[in-house]
Scaffold this active site. Structure first.
Site, PDB file in Angstrom:
ATOM      1  N   TRP A 109       0.816  -1.222   0.000  1.00  0.00           N
ATOM      2  CA  TRP A 109       0.000   0.000   0.000  1.00  0.00           C
ATOM      3  C   TRP A 109       0.841   1.260   0.000  1.00  0.00           C
ATOM      4  CZ3 TRP A 109      -4.522   0.096  -1.981  1.00  0.00           C
ATOM      5  CH2 TRP A 109      -5.264  -1.078  -2.005  1.00  0.00           C
ATOM      6  N   ASP A 168      -1.477   6.693   6.682  1.00  0.00           N
ATOM      7  CA  ASP A 168      -2.615   5.920   6.195  1.00  0.00           C
ATOM      8  C   ASP A 168      -2.891   4.860   7.258  1.00  0.00           C
ATOM      9  OD1 ASP A 168      -4.349   4.158   5.034  1.00  0.00           O
ATOM     10  OD2 ASP A 168      -3.144   3.772   3.250  1.00  0.00           O
ATOM     11  N   LYS A 192     -12.847  -1.292   6.962  1.00  0.00           N
ATOM     12  CA  LYS A 192     -12.245  -2.349   7.781  1.00  0.00           C
ATOM     13  C   LYS A 192     -12.484  -2.128   9.273  1.00  0.00           C
ATOM     14  CE  LYS A 192      -8.496  -2.252   4.440  1.00  0.00           C
ATOM     15  NZ  LYS A 192      -8.916  -3.239   3.470  1.00  0.00           N
TER      16      LYS A 192
HETATM   17  N1  PMP Z   1      -4.513   1.738   2.415  1.00  0.00           N
HETATM   18  C1  PMP Z   1      -4.501   0.555   3.054  1.00  0.00           C
HETATM   19  C2  PMP Z   1      -3.535   0.343   4.167  1.00  0.00           C
HETATM   20  C3  PMP Z   1      -5.411  -0.443   2.679  1.00  0.00           C
HETATM   21  O1  PMP Z   1      -5.380  -1.620   3.316  1.00  0.00           O
HETATM   22  C4  PMP Z   1      -6.327  -0.199   1.632  1.00  0.00           C
HETATM   23  C5  PMP Z   1      -7.350  -1.214   1.210  1.00  0.00           C
HETATM   24  N2  PMP Z   1      -7.051  -2.510   1.439  1.00  0.00           N
HETATM   25  C6  PMP Z   1      -6.283   1.039   0.985  1.00  0.00           C
HETATM   26  C7  PMP Z   1      -5.382   1.983   1.419  1.00  0.00           C
HETATM   27  C8  PMP Z   1      -7.206   1.370  -0.157  1.00  0.00           C
HETATM   28  O2  PMP Z   1      -8.449   1.638   0.343  1.00  0.00           O
HETATM   29  P1  PMP Z   1      -9.694   2.023  -0.616  1.00  0.00           P
HETATM   30  O3  PMP Z   1     -10.080   0.751  -1.290  1.00  0.00           O
HETATM   31  O4  PMP Z   1     -10.700   2.540   0.341  1.00  0.00           O
HETATM   32  O5  PMP Z   1      -9.233   3.034  -1.584  1.00  0.00           O
END
Ligand code: PMP
Length: 361
Positions: A109, A168, A192
């Site tokens: 990520w 994040d 989550k």
């Molecule tokens: N950052 C992290 C740490 C994630 O785990 C995720 C999704 N698994 C995201 C960003 C992306 O999130 P979204 O699908 O809401 O854009």
């Protein structure tokens, strides 16, 4: 109706471990379901222009502020676009033309964040392992991904840098206290830890509002959103209602301290199975970086992996496959997970390992 059916209903005995969506306690699910039946003011129909919606949003912000001890100089914004939108919006809103920012690379990520942020501002990438002492007094901020959901790697303390932090926290918000004085901004998608998909919470220091790049869409400008109390367009009303139900549940359970202890104990149990003598499970992350939210592990070969995943589904454990870029097995221990699910998983890991590794008699 079985697991994976088109209407998304699952058999009662299934325990969900998917990293993509946090499980909701049954009391929270029932409360949301009841609200959906109210045709006027329920979670599906509440007009965002109504006083009732404003009260709902105010209550969610107040609960977040209390549960996470968010100081008054940090504003709380509610946005759409998922956490991924923030990969672009953070530099668009915080990086001025002459500025640069540090981005810590620690896995899947953070890689995606770095790729996207680089399209909007001057950034310098630093390996997370090298950040033991990253002097960067003149960096506008230092971005990191507090829990790498795909890799099973977590920062258990904020990175050691003098730059203000941007984090994040999509997969670990509300599972540990936040040391606010060190942060410029924290963001987290809601799917989550806070209910359902469709919303992203952004905690931003008020002194940083109003410096967005002129090309930033107005509905994505933190300063404009703050003035409009996050209602520049129709907000994600259903996600807001789900967040309220999750937060009130969480407060009733004892708050963030309880969640942190619970998650640590659950993670310890999973890692104890991985580390058991002669276990076929191998965790790739160094012990100090192992995630308490998403323990990940490998099996010796593809045949054993596929047997493990097939047998786990048969045992009623859903969603244990690793991220598509990483492989292996991934367990997700989000706050809403039931104790029974953890017990079932531990039993399964032990029995499966025993059956596959004991010499046959
Ligand atoms: N950052 C992290 C740490 C994630 O785990 C995720 C999704 N698994 C995201 C960003 C992306 O999130 P979204 O699908 O809401 O854009």
């Amino acid at each position: 109706m079985g697991a994976g059916s088109p209407d998304g209903m699952c058999a009662e005995a299934m325990h969900g471990f998917s990293a993509a969506a946090g499980p909701m306690p049954s009391a929270v699910r029932s409360r949301i379901a009841r609200s959906c039946l109210d045709p006027l003011h329920g979670a599906l129909s509440l007009p965002f222009t109504s006083p009732a919606y404003r009260a709902l949003q105010t209550r969610v912000a107040a609960l977040l502020r209390t549960l996470l001890a968010v100081p008054e100089d940090i504003d709380i914004l509610f946005m759409a676009g998922g956490a991924s939108a923030q990969f672009a919006l953070v530099p668009l809103n915080l990086l001025r033309a002459q500025d640069y920012a540090l981005y810590l690379y620690s896995g899947h990520w953070s890689r995606r964040t770095i790729t996207e942020a680089g399209r909007y501002g001057r950034i310098i990438e630093v390996a997370a392992s090298a950040v033991c002492r990253t002097e960067a007094a003149d960096a506008a901020y230092c971005h990191y991904t507090s829990n790498e959901t795909a890799d099973g790697l977590q920062f258990h303390a904020p990175p050691d840098t003098v730059a203000p932090l941007v984090a994040d926290m999509t997969s670990d918000l509300l599972s540990a206290p936040v040391d606010w004085p060190r942060y410029a901004l924290v963001y987290a998608g809601t799917q989550k830890t806070l209910g359902v998909p469709g919303m992203c919470v952004v905690f931003v220091r008020r002194t940083l509002l109003g410096r967005a790049h002129p090309a930033t869409p107005r509905v994505m400008d933190y300063g404009a959103l703050s003035v409009a109390d996050s209602r520049l367009s129709t907000p994600p009303v259903f996600a807001m209602h789900a967040a309220l139900c999750m937060l009130e549940w969480l407060a009733g359970e004892g708050g963030v301290a309880t969640m942190q202890t619970r998650q640590q104990l659950r993670a310890q149990r999973v890692y104890a199975e991985i580390d058991r003598a002669a276990s076929p499970y191998r965790c790739l992350q160094p012990v100090a970086w192992r995630s308490h939210v998403n323990p990940c592990f490998m099996l010796p070969n593809a045949t054993m992996l596929s047997d493990f995943l097939d047998a786990s589904r048969t045992a009623g454990l859903d969603g244990l496959e690793g991220h598509s870029d990483v492989g292996g097995v991934r367990v997700s221990l989000y706050n809403g997970l039931d104790d029974l699910a953890v017990d079932a998983l531990i039993r399964f890991m032990r029995d499966w390992a025993h059956a596959r590794t004991s010499p046959s008699t």
